[in-house]
Write an enzyme that holds these catalytic residues in place. Sequence first.
Site, mmCIF file in Angstrom:
data_model
loop_
_atom_site.group_PDB
_atom_site.id
_atom_site.type_symbol
_atom_site.label_atom_id
_atom_site.label_comp_id
_atom_site.label_asym_id
_atom_site.label_seq_id
_atom_site.Cartn_x
_atom_site.Cartn_y
_atom_site.Cartn_z
ATOM 1 C CB CYS A 2 42.267 -14.300 25.513
ATOM 2 S SG CYS A 2 41.838 -15.344 26.910
ATOM 3 N NE ARG A 27 40.295 -9.107 23.095
ATOM 4 C CZ ARG A 27 39.321 -9.274 22.204
ATOM 5 N NH1 ARG A 27 38.982 -8.282 21.410
ATOM 6 N NH2 ARG A 27 38.690 -10.421 22.103
ATOM 7 C CD1 TRP A 74 40.507 -11.599 32.350
ATOM 8 C CD2 TRP A 74 39.079 -13.303 32.099
ATOM 9 N NE1 TRP A 74 39.508 -11.462 33.291
ATOM 10 C CE2 TRP A 74 38.622 -12.493 33.158
ATOM 11 C CE3 TRP A 74 38.334 -14.430 31.755
ATOM 12 C CZ2 TRP A 74 37.469 -12.774 33.875
ATOM 13 C CZ3 TRP A 74 37.186 -14.722 32.471
ATOM 14 C CH2 TRP A 74 36.770 -13.893 33.519
ATOM 15 C CG ASN A 98 41.480 -14.974 22.107
ATOM 16 O OD1 ASN A 98 42.514 -15.170 22.725
ATOM 17 N ND2 ASN A 98 41.273 -13.887 21.379
ATOM 18 N N GLY A 99 38.798 -18.190 23.978
ATOM 19 C CA GLY A 99 37.555 -18.938 24.070
ATOM 20 C C GLY A 99 37.669 -20.120 25.004
ATOM 21 C CD GLU A 479 27.262 2.713 34.096
ATOM 22 O OE1 GLU A 479 28.348 3.133 33.644
ATOM 23 O OE2 GLU A 479 26.904 1.523 34.012
ATOM 24 C CE LYS A 483 31.198 2.274 33.981
ATOM 25 N NZ LYS A 483 30.327 1.095 33.893
ATOM 26 C CD GLU A 486 32.507 -2.211 35.812
ATOM 27 O OE1 GLU A 486 32.310 -3.049 34.914
ATOM 28 O OE2 GLU A 486 32.440 -0.988 35.613
ATOM 29 C CG HIS A 502 9.486 -1.883 50.774
ATOM 30 N ND1 HIS A 502 8.316 -2.300 51.372
ATOM 31 C CD2 HIS A 502 9.160 -0.777 50.059
ATOM 32 C CE1 HIS A 502 7.326 -1.503 51.023
ATOM 33 N NE2 HIS A 502 7.808 -0.566 50.223
ATOM 34 C CE LYS A 602 35.598 -1.531 26.860
ATOM 35 N NZ LYS A 602 34.951 -0.557 27.744
#
Length: 607
Positions: A2, A27, A74, A98-99, A479, A483, A486, A502, A602
């Site tokens: 947020c 964010r 968020w 926020n939080g 990575e 990506k 995401e 395996h 973010k």
Amino acid sequence: MCGICGVVGLRHATPIVFEGLRRLEYRGYDSAGIATLVDGRVERRRAAGKLDNLGRLLEDNPLAGTTGIGHTRWATHGAPTACNAHPHGTERVAIVHNGIIENFETLRRELEAVGQVFQTETDSETIALMVDFYLTQGYAPREAALNTLKRLEGAYAVAMIFAGHEGLMIGACHSAPLAVGYGDGEMFLGSDSLALAPLTRRITYMEDGDCVVITPAGAEFITFDGTPVTRKEQTTALAAGSIGKDGYRHYMEKELHEHPLVIGQTLQRMVDPASRRVMLPEMPFDLASVPRAVITACGSAFYAGMIGRYWLEDIARLPVDIDVASEMRYRNPPLTAGSLGLLISQSGETADTLAALRSLREKAVHILSVLNVEHSTMARESDVVLGTVAGPEISVASTKAFTAQLTVLACLSIAAARARGTLDEAGEDALVSALLDLPSRAAEVFTQGPAIRRMAQIVVEARDVLYLGRGSMFPVAMEGALKLKEITYIHAEAYAAGEMKHGPISLIDRTVPIVASAPYTPLFDKTLSNLQEAKARGGRLLVFTDTKGADRVSAIAEEMVVLPHVHDFVAPILQTIPVQMLAYEVAVLKGTDVDQPRNLAKSVTVE
């Protein structure tokens, strides 16, 4: 996560706050809102979805006033609806938060018992209704805010405005970032300096347990029990125009093209080009005597740490453990006092990484953090900070910050190796030369755009993709897979190439592309053998290699991207760029929201 932006002053607050929220979009959020004081009354406008929805609402129903707060939410508690959007409030107060308030259920029951009526599903509304309760009991805004803050448990940054109190805003934070900005006859509050960049470069970063009383004349900092405290004003280097797209289609595309720049900027800070020596800041501990290191981070930063582990163990002969931050402190590993805790974070506010830092601190471990925001909470709580000099990264999916982190870790590994006597002067010269050559080699990657787009045409049709790599290329594969997940929402998994037989080899057919990072390093032949096994089973091979490996890869690859050949030491940094570019090109073909993919934020400032 947020975002918060607030202003008190003489100008119309809504456009200032709205632009601040626009700068906080990076964010991640799923609703937004603004509250101002209009003729002394609290008025709010809130909308689900993107800021454009709030913008249209404000066009149809404008919001006047010179005192205002805004928020991008968020969702954690409660669905992402207009009702659950911030600001929350009553006719007496409006708040943004926020939080997470961990004891909100207890507080909610307590407030309902005295007649307070909740309208939302959120934990944040508890703050508003508790402040409101104290106001109804005759407390002034300052005392009502402080009484409420003393009752809250959890992580939070909060801003409040009060009916009938023009030019007054109260902010507070605990385990979540908040910054105060200074103007001429006006004052600002924001989640970070980026929100305030067009307004001021004069910033005070609040500390845990701080409350600030803001008026157009200035800011008074106090603790939750009302004790005055002094907080340092700083000048931020962030420029107001530094987050434009500059003609690129997306922020992610722009930030991909900034790889050579940020690698070079980071090296300028850490390497003396004349002597070809790594020059780290003075440390309050001796790298030569560190018995062990533990690396912890989240997301892409964790993969950077995995590559750092290869380097530290290989050239510095330093034993290294590594854990994702959300698991490390609960695993409670035994650590020797004097060990090195190495933490990596773009924002310096990542909740799990910050919690891991604090748990390491309790074990008498030296704390070294690799950060892009050097005025963050993690920076303040570290013994040493190595800055990545990546500049603002707006796209939710990290790109340039990742290669900047790798550049810092490479320099740290060289410095540790020299301190521990495992690398001589000639060896340092060779590795530093490879690093100094890297920005120009990184720029050459972008000439491979057509080949990467051909790969993207294959990947975009897939439901599942396998990424393979060996040694330090395994984290590069991880990575790349991250990506792709995401920003394209295509399922992808990364494996150490030797592990393919395996289990994952059973997945291989013509519908599952295999993306491999295979530069010509000592592990090239092993990787090529694994790829031939996949080819024999119908696998469609998409391979990132280099000029030395191209001839042999071309015999089996359906598509191939050929990068410049570089020293083995820096190969993972260079190989990272095209796997990120591939994910970007696939997302463009799919038409997804590249910069703000669904469900992601973010800066993850809650556990």
